[in-house]
Write an enzyme that holds these catalytic residues in place. Structure first.
Site, PDB file in Angstrom:
ATOM      1  CE  LYS A  49      56.160  73.970 -17.531  1.00 34.89           C
ATOM      2  NZ  LYS A  49      55.676  73.758 -18.863  1.00 34.89           N
TER       3      LYS A  49
HETATM    4  C1  LIG Z   1      54.748  73.193 -19.896  1.00 39.66           C
HETATM    5  C2  LIG Z   1      54.734  71.868 -20.574  1.00 39.66           C
HETATM    6  C3  LIG Z   1      54.674  71.750 -21.973  1.00 39.66           C
HETATM    7  C4  LIG Z   1      54.385  72.897 -22.903  1.00 39.66           C
HETATM    8  O1  LIG Z   1      55.221  73.939 -22.842  1.00 39.66           O
HETATM    9  P1  LIG Z   1      54.833  75.332 -23.520  1.00 39.66           P
HETATM   10  O2  LIG Z   1      56.117  76.069 -23.551  1.00 39.66           O
HETATM   11  O3  LIG Z   1      53.805  75.961 -22.629  1.00 39.66           O
HETATM   12  O4  LIG Z   1      54.287  75.053 -24.870  1.00 39.66           O
HETATM   13  C5  LIG Z   1      54.793  70.499 -22.528  1.00 39.66           C
HETATM   14  N1  LIG Z   1      54.945  69.403 -21.773  1.00 39.66           N
HETATM   15  C6  LIG Z   1      54.965  69.462 -20.435  1.00 39.66           C
HETATM   16  C7  LIG Z   1      55.130  68.203 -19.655  1.00 39.66           C
HETATM   17  C8  LIG Z   1      54.836  70.690 -19.789  1.00 39.66           C
HETATM   18  O5  LIG Z   1      54.827  70.748 -18.450  1.00 39.66           O
END
Ligand SMILES: *Cc1c(COP(=O)(O)O)cnc(C)c1O
Length: 381
Positions: A183
């Site tokens: 992210k």
């Molecule tokens: C990365 C992601 C998540 C989950 O995030 P985590 O912090 O890994 O639990 C949920 N929804 C979307 C669309 C994502 O890209």
């Protein structure tokens, strides 16, 4: 061909970020403490939201939220199938049913009309995704949610810094962010709930730490009795200070980080314009600001499959990602939930064709040129 593998993503970490983590390790207080408090306040401030609670992942935020909203047996949650599996999975685990909604073929955003068409008396929650760092059309979705008295919570995993009609995602309503390493900023693993519903925010703060009145650090600094009591049974999803410390510097640099991503994305668009076989995502028609979490293209030729295309790129030392293989056609959802192909045409069309090209702040134009020449070479054969 490149000698060195180009990953599709790489976190933007500087020596100062690493030192900040080491400082926490040396401080004697490594779990939830002053760095978490500082990160929550800085993130709340950045988004413009009223209340922020950090957790160990966005998936943890979802679990707490479903519990806090009392969602379970007999309830329905509307979510795209074109998303990461967290929300559908946790909906199933809560006892409720995920109701999948199709997305726009060019933006991968849920269509408000499609959402409204799926509302039933059992619908308790709508969870749109701000896909790839662009924004969903919040105004009509909020109007629909309000009209039917249903909660709307935004999956903002991709949307750190994204703006909708001038305002940052998280500045109003309820949004969930992720700090997974791919992210735009990372805590290693981590997530944040940002909400203007103070009651929900405070409940989430208690639920993420055993359902106690306050967490360990609050007890320490506020001089509360260490015998804090369980208000209601809760989870153990508190983010440690080591992780929050990693993100503080990144959050200070977020505008630069996103600007670098944007410049590369604009250059991709320019270079890919002449390549008919790859179609990037389109922009929504309302005013927004992209945070360019992902640069997604669709392979739109019959001469090569998406999977072979990804393999060919890998053979040329270019990494790619797949965001996402649609949820409703994955084994469990087909075999146990009875989901069928042909039910979400735009989702399925994209699921078969999408891939994410390398995009991260430290990527150079030279790296990007390598990606473009590898693409041209593969498609010329
Ligand atoms: C990365 C992601 C998540 C989950 O995030 P985590 O912090 O890994 O639990 C949920 N929804 C979307 C669309 C994502 O890209």
């Amino acid at each position: 061909m490149r000698n060195e593998f180009l990953p599709f993503s790489r976190p933007d970490l500087e020596e100062g970020d690493i030192r900040a983590v080491a400082d926490v390790l040396r401080s004697g207080w490594i779990t939830t403490g002053p760095k978490v408090a500082q990160f929550e306040e800085a993130f709340r401030n950045y988004t413009g939201g009223a209340y922020a609670v950090s957790m160990t992942s966005e998936t943890a935020v979802m679990e707490v939220l479903l519990h806090a909203l009392g969602i379970g047996e007999g309830d329905e949650v509307i979510t795209p199938s074109m998303t990461w599996v967290s929300m559908p999975n946790l909906t199933v685990l809560s006892g409720a049913k995920p109701v999948f909604v199709d997305v726009d073929r060019e933006t991968l955003m849920v269509d408000p009309a499609e959402v409204e068409a799926r509302i039933t008396p059992r619908t308790k929650l709508i969870v749109p995704v701000h896909f790839a760092g662009s924004s969903v059309d919040l105004d009509p979705l909020r109007a629909i949610a309000e009209k039917h008295g249903i909660r709307l919570v935004e999956d903002a995993a991709h949307a750190i810094g994204t703006r909708y009609k001038g305002r940052r995602i998280g500045s109003s309503g309820t949004a969930m962010f992720s700090f997974h390493p791919i992210k735009n900023i990372t805590t290693g693993e981590g997530g944040m709930l940002v909400t203007d519903d103070l009651e929900l925010g405070k409940r989430a703060r208690s639920l993420k730490f055993h359902g106690l009145g306050v967490d360990a650090y609050d007890r320490k600094t506020h001089q509360r009795a260490p015998q804090a009591q369980v208000i209601e049974p809760g989870f153990k999803f508190n983010m440690p200070d080591m992780q929050a410390a990693l993100a503080l510097g990144q959050l200070e640099r977020i505008e630069t980080i996103n600007a670098k991503r944007t410049a590369l994305a604009m250059r991709y668009r320019e270079k890919l314009a002449e390549i008919e076989e790859l179609r990037p995502l389109g922009d929504p028609s309302f005013e927004f600001q992209h945070s360019w979490h992902l640069f997604i293209v669709r392979v739109v030729t019959d001469r090569i499959s998406r999977d072979s295309f990804m393999e060919e790129l890998k053979a040329r030392n270019i990494g790619t990602g797949l965001h996402f293989r649609c949820t409703h056609l994955q084994t469990y959802y087909r075999e146990v939930m009875g989901c069928r192909p042909g039910t979400l045409p735009n989702t399925e069309w994209n699921s078969d064709r999408i891939l994410s090209l390398p995009l991260f702040p430290a990527m150079t134009e030279h790296d990007q040129d390598d990606v473009i020449s590898a693409i041209k070479e593969i498609l010329a054969r």
